[in-house]
Design a protein around this motif. Structure first.
Motif: not given
Ligand SMILES: [Zn+2]
Length: 256
Positions: A141, A143-145, A148, A152, A165, A175
């Protein structure tokens, strides 16, 4: 004829059974159309076969292993803390002649002898870290979010890793990935520091967990902490000071 530069590590990993299914298929398809890689793969398999034949599987004496381990550690320290690319000389070379093959087999035996030593958690985590970069399977996955990344993992692991983060502090989240540590599912959180990658492995802590000291292996540094009943292990080729700084950030964020 020589193998493609960007395939040598993958060919070694294929022969060692270290690739995931997707990469096995990708490498095998490449080999069908690339004579250089096909020849190298055949050589690698031949060495494997030689090592497996009766009488070849030489078990070194403990004093010899100890000297070898000290020598390899000294070499690793001498290599500094460069990026993954600088580790290449420690891998098996590409052999192109009969003499090279014999020398490579002797060299491989030494390497296998070292790998045959005790394989503590730290070794496993460094191997996981290297493999994640080698097989281009750094993230499931990407993403830096964190909103999310965290969900996951729902249903994939039996615990909820705290995902933070640290982009503001120079350690952006990149990720996450499902991984396996000590035969159980672990969450691997991927962070970046400039060009370096930090893998943070997270899994439930058990009472009586082996206490493994933080340390360095072949130029990779490891730091460890526990929080909220979870083990956290960070592995990177980042230098010790910066990896400690990352841990301090993480630990204080988990407290808040
Ligand atoms: Zn090729």
């Amino acid at each position: 004829m020589t193998a493609c530069d960007d395939k040598i590590l993958l060919l070694n990993a294929l022969v060692d059974g270290e690739l995931d299914a997707a990469n096995v298929i990708a490498v095998e398809q490449h080999v069908k159309t690339c004579p250089g890689c096909a020849e190298t793969l055949a050589d690698l398999k031949a060495v494997r076969g030689m090592l497996a034949s009766p009488g070849v599987n030489y078990v070194a004496s403990e004093p010899f292993r100890r000297r070898l381990r000290i020598a390899l550690e000294a070499q690793a320290r001498g290599a500094g803390t460069g990026r993954l690319g600088s580790r290449r000389p420690l891998r098996w070379p590409v052999w192109t002649s009969g003499a090279g093959l014999a020398a490579a087999a002797a060299c491989a035996m030494l390497v296998l002898g070292v790998q045959g030593l005790s394989s503590p958690l730290g070794d496993e985590l460094v191997a996981d870290h290297v493999r994640s970069m080698l097989a281009q399977h750094l993230m499931d996955v990407p993403t830096s979010d964190r909103h999310v990344v965290k969900p996951w993992f729902d249903g994939k692991v039996s615990f909820a890793p705290t995902v933070i983060d640290f982009a503001g502090k120079g350690f952006p989240l990149a990720g996450g990935r499902l991984d396996y540590v000590e035969n159980q599912r672990a969450a691997a959180l991927v962070y970046r520091r400039r060009l370096h990658v930090i893998n943070v492995f997270v899994w439930p802590a058990k009472t009586g967990d082996r206490l493994v000291r933080d340390g360095a292996r072949n130029g990779y540094n490891l730091v460890h902490w526990t929080a909220g009943g979870l083990n956290y292990w960070a592995v990177s080729d980042l230098d010790r000071t910066e990896l400690d700084q990352f841990r301090d950030l993480y630990v204080s964020a988990l407290r808040n």
